[in-house]
Design a protein around this motif. Structure first.
Motif, PDB file in Angstrom:
ATOM      1  N   UNK A  62      21.880  49.264  87.589  1.00 40.36           N
ATOM      2  CA  UNK A  62      20.687  48.906  88.855  1.00 40.36           C
ATOM      3  C   UNK A  62      21.864  48.855  90.200  1.00 40.36           C
ATOM      4  N   UNK A  63      23.290  48.687  89.968  1.00 38.40           N
ATOM      5  CA  UNK A  63      23.939  48.551  91.230  1.00 38.40           C
ATOM      6  C   UNK A  63      23.654  47.366  92.033  1.00 38.40           C
ATOM      7  N   UNK A  64      23.613  46.207  91.204  1.00 40.91           N
ATOM      8  CA  UNK A  64      23.119  45.035  91.920  1.00 40.91           C
ATOM      9  C   UNK A  64      23.808  43.695  91.007  1.00 40.91           C
ATOM     10  N   UNK A  65      23.737  42.710  91.826  1.00 40.44           N
ATOM     11  CA  UNK A  65      24.325  41.255  91.204  1.00 40.44           C
ATOM     12  C   UNK A  65      23.239  41.024  90.109  1.00 40.44           C
ATOM     13  N   UNK A  66      23.670  40.705  88.919  1.00 39.32           N
ATOM     14  CA  UNK A  66      22.855  39.992  87.818  1.00 39.32           C
ATOM     15  C   UNK A  66      23.478  38.759  87.318  1.00 39.32           C
ATOM     16  N   UNK A  67      22.345  37.596  87.161  1.00 39.14           N
ATOM     17  CA  UNK A  67      22.904  36.433  86.546  1.00 39.14           C
ATOM     18  C   UNK A  67      22.015  35.875  85.627  1.00 39.14           C
ATOM     19  N   UNK A  68      22.568  35.424  84.740  1.00 45.05           N
ATOM     20  CA  UNK A  68      21.671  34.883  83.619  1.00 45.05           C
ATOM     21  C   UNK A  68      22.261  33.962  82.624  1.00 45.05           C
ATOM     22  N   UNK A  69      21.575  33.139  81.970  1.00 45.61           N
ATOM     23  CA  UNK A  69      22.108  32.194  80.950  1.00 45.61           C
ATOM     24  C   UNK A  69      21.722  32.930  79.638  1.00 45.61           C
ATOM     25  N   UNK A  70      22.985  32.967  78.602  1.00 43.22           N
ATOM     26  CA  UNK A  70      22.764  33.522  77.489  1.00 43.22           C
ATOM     27  C   UNK A  70      24.005  32.963  76.456  1.00 43.22           C
ATOM     28  N   UNK A  71      23.585  33.168  74.895  1.00 44.02           N
ATOM     29  CA  UNK A  71      24.581  32.764  74.006  1.00 44.02           C
ATOM     30  C   UNK A  71      25.395  33.974  73.867  1.00 44.02           C
ATOM     31  N   UNK A  72      26.719  33.759  73.584  1.00 39.08           N
ATOM     32  CA  UNK A  72      27.676  34.821  73.521  1.00 39.08           C
ATOM     33  C   UNK A  72      28.379  34.414  71.829  1.00 39.08           C
ATOM     34  N   UNK A  73      28.361  35.419  70.908  1.00 42.34           N
ATOM     35  CA  UNK A  73      29.334  34.998  69.823  1.00 42.34           C
ATOM     36  C   UNK A  73      30.724  35.526  70.211  1.00 42.34           C
ATOM     37  N   UNK A  74      31.512  34.539  69.818  1.00 41.14           N
ATOM     38  CA  UNK A  74      33.132  35.014  70.237  1.00 41.14           C
ATOM     39  C   UNK A  74      33.765  34.996  68.989  1.00 41.14           C
ATOM     40  N   UNK A  75      35.154  35.566  69.107  1.00 43.04           N
ATOM     41  CA  UNK A  75      36.018  35.765  67.802  1.00 43.04           C
ATOM     42  C   UNK A  75      35.897  34.499  66.982  1.00 43.04           C
ATOM     43  N   UNK A  76      35.669  34.671  65.529  1.00 41.39           N
ATOM     44  CA  UNK A  76      35.589  33.474  64.842  1.00 41.39           C
ATOM     45  C   UNK A  76      34.386  33.047  64.500  1.00 41.39           C
ATOM     46  N   UNK A  77      33.226  33.754  65.175  1.00 41.26           N
ATOM     47  CA  UNK A  77      31.821  33.643  64.826  1.00 41.26           C
ATOM     48  C   UNK A  77      31.074  32.398  65.772  1.00 41.26           C
ATOM     49  N   UNK A  78      31.818  31.707  66.312  1.00 40.05           N
ATOM     50  CA  UNK A  78      31.178  30.511  67.130  1.00 40.05           C
ATOM     51  C   UNK A  78      30.421  31.099  68.347  1.00 40.05           C
ATOM     52  N   UNK A  79      29.242  30.409  68.654  1.00 33.12           N
ATOM     53  CA  UNK A  79      28.349  30.967  69.756  1.00 33.12           C
ATOM     54  C   UNK A  79      28.698  30.076  70.983  1.00 33.12           C
ATOM     55  N   UNK A  80      28.759  30.645  72.146  1.00 35.90           N
ATOM     56  CA  UNK A  80      29.033  29.817  73.303  1.00 35.90           C
ATOM     57  C   UNK A  80      27.799  29.917  74.250  1.00 35.90           C
ATOM     58  N   UNK A  81      27.444  28.748  74.638  1.00 37.91           N
ATOM     59  CA  UNK A  81      26.379  28.883  75.810  1.00 37.91           C
ATOM     60  C   UNK A  81      26.972  29.033  77.231  1.00 37.91           C
ATOM     61  N   UNK A  82      26.678  30.262  77.789  1.00 35.27           N
ATOM     62  CA  UNK A  82      27.228  30.611  78.975  1.00 35.27           C
ATOM     63  C   UNK A  82      26.144  31.126  80.181  1.00 35.27           C
ATOM     64  N   UNK A  83      26.664  30.851  81.202  1.00 34.34           N
ATOM     65  CA  UNK A  83      25.937  31.334  82.279  1.00 34.34           C
ATOM     66  C   UNK A  83      26.815  32.517  83.016  1.00 34.34           C
ATOM     67  N   UNK A  84      26.235  33.802  83.061  1.00 33.17           N
ATOM     68  CA  UNK A  84      27.217  34.979  83.348  1.00 33.17           C
ATOM     69  C   UNK A  84      26.592  35.545  84.476  1.00 33.17           C
TER      70      UNK A  84
END
Lengths: 128, 280
Positions: A84-106
């Motif tokens: 969309x060639x536009x800034x995008x911001x949202x909160x989400x959970x991301x699975x990182x190496x080792x399987x842990x989930x991180x709550x992030x604002x991206x």
């Protein structure tokens, strides 16, 4: 390794010199760099993975929304910033190496050069 | 191709006895191909001397500007061939976000800063945004890319029909923000794709290592960093260029001697001297 544009080189230099977690992708959404603060979030050093195609890194670092519904790569901030060639911001959970989930604002920002040429995008992560 | 240095000084023209050997004119390099194609790299005050050597039989000259800082355009109005009605002059320069190359050049080439405006010049002049990528100019293939220097600034890689490569990076700070430069591969280094395996690299070497500490971010390199860039790029011949206006000939000799006492370069080094010619 493909020669990088000065915009991408400077983005990496900026990312490597600040404490904000940052991830860079090229215009094809291939991961080309993440900095040391992002390494701590991902539980993975960039030197260990190197550059990764979009399908690989979006699988390795899977994302779900607040209701734990998977977010397809095209709907993640990076994917949308590129399409969309536009800034995008949202909160989400991301699975990182080792399987842990991180709550992030991206927040993802497209890197657009002269005459609208798209070089890639930069994502900034904040732990929620 | 034949490459002649007409201006080797950076930032400000510096005439005088103390700078007479390395030269006081600002950046300008003339390139002439085997078939007579004439390229002018930057239009610093050195371009005035170059202009006097352009033969009347030449019908086209291409001026490739790396950027529009004053030391790279100040000589433009004194380039005598601009006043030849039979000469086609193409001026190439980097793209800016909102202002055309013509408009940016007009800021200087118009009253009150200069008595003649671009449109009044007798030659057949045209202005072109330099594309990032490869184009052909006469017998040369020219590649430009944006490089690390304040404001839109490009470097040039010029290849002749025999495959000889000249790389011109007069204002360039590849070490900016790159910790432990040159720690990254060439692909991740500003100007790397332009300089890779060049036969002749003309590169910014404005400062000593000690001076650079107080000029980080100004867009220029120390001789030490420039040499590291040359080594990373695996060039054959490195020409330290864009001498600081505060450096006398004696200062430059001393700086080079001190720097080379610490490093064994893998390539040939010839410090830029006004009037020097290279055949590659």
């Amino acid at each position: 390794m493909t020669a990088k544009s000065i915009q991408i080189i400077l983005a990496r230099q900026l990312a490597s010199s600040i404490a904000t977690p940052i991830l860079l992708v090229d215009e094809q959404n291939a991961l080309i760099y993440y900095n040391e603060p992002a390494e701590h979030i991902f539980n993975q050093r960039f030197d260990e993975t190197g550059e990764m195609p979009a399908a690989e890194w979006t699988t390795r670092f899977a994302a779900v929304d607040e209701d734990r519904n998977p977010i397809p790569p095209k709907d993640r901030p990076m994917g949308r910033a590129l399409s969309e060639i536009t800034p995008v911001s949202r909160t989400m959970w991301m699975r990182v190496t080792g399987g842990e989930w991180r709550h992030l604002h991206v927040t993802a920002v497209p890197l657009v050069g002269e005459k609208g040429l798209l070089f890639g995008a930069m994502s900034i992560f904040w732990a929620v | 191709m034949n490459v002649t240095l007409w201006g080797t000084r950076g930032s400000l023209a510096t005439p005088g006895a103390e700078t007479a050997r390395y030269g006081g004119n600002t950046s300008c390099v003339g390139v002439i191909g085997d078939e007579g194609t004439v390229l002018v790299l930057d239009a610093g005050t050195g371009i005035r001397g170059l202009g006097k050597t352009i033969d009347a039989s030449v019908r086209r000259v291409d001026i490739l500007l790396t950027h529009l800082h004053m030391d790279h355009i100040q000589g433009l109005g004194f380039f005598a061939p601009l006043f030849r009605p039979d000469l086609e002059v193409r001026i190439w320069g980097p793209v800016s976000s909102h202002i055309s190359l013509r408009e940016r050049l007009m800021r200087y080439l118009s009253p009150p800063l200069f008595p003649v405006s671009l449109r009044e010049l007798p030659c057949m002049i045209s202005l072109h945004d330099v594309p990032c990528g490869e184009i052909s100019i006469g017998e040369f293939r020219m590649t430009a890319a944006l490089v690390c220097h304040p404001g839109p600034t490009v470097g040039y890689r010029i290849v002749d029909q025999r495959g000889s490569v000249l790389t011109y990076l007069p204002d360039h700070e590849p070490a900016l923000g790159a910790s432990a430069f040159p720690s990254l591969p060439l692909a991740w280094t500003s100007g790397g794709s332009l300089a890779a395996n060049a036969d002749l690299l003309i590169h910014d070497s404005q400062y000593s290592a000690a001076e650079y500490v107080n000029h980080v971010g100004w867009g220029h390199s120390s001789f030490k960093d420039a040499l590291a860039f040359a080594a990373l790029s695996d060039v054959k011949h490195f020409v330290p260029f864009h001498h600081d206006p505060g450096h006398t000939d004696i200062d430059i000799d001393r700086m080079m001697k001190e720097a080379l006492a610490e490093i064994t370069p893998a390539c040939r080094i010839t410090t830029a001297l006004e009037g020097a010619t290279f055949q590659i």
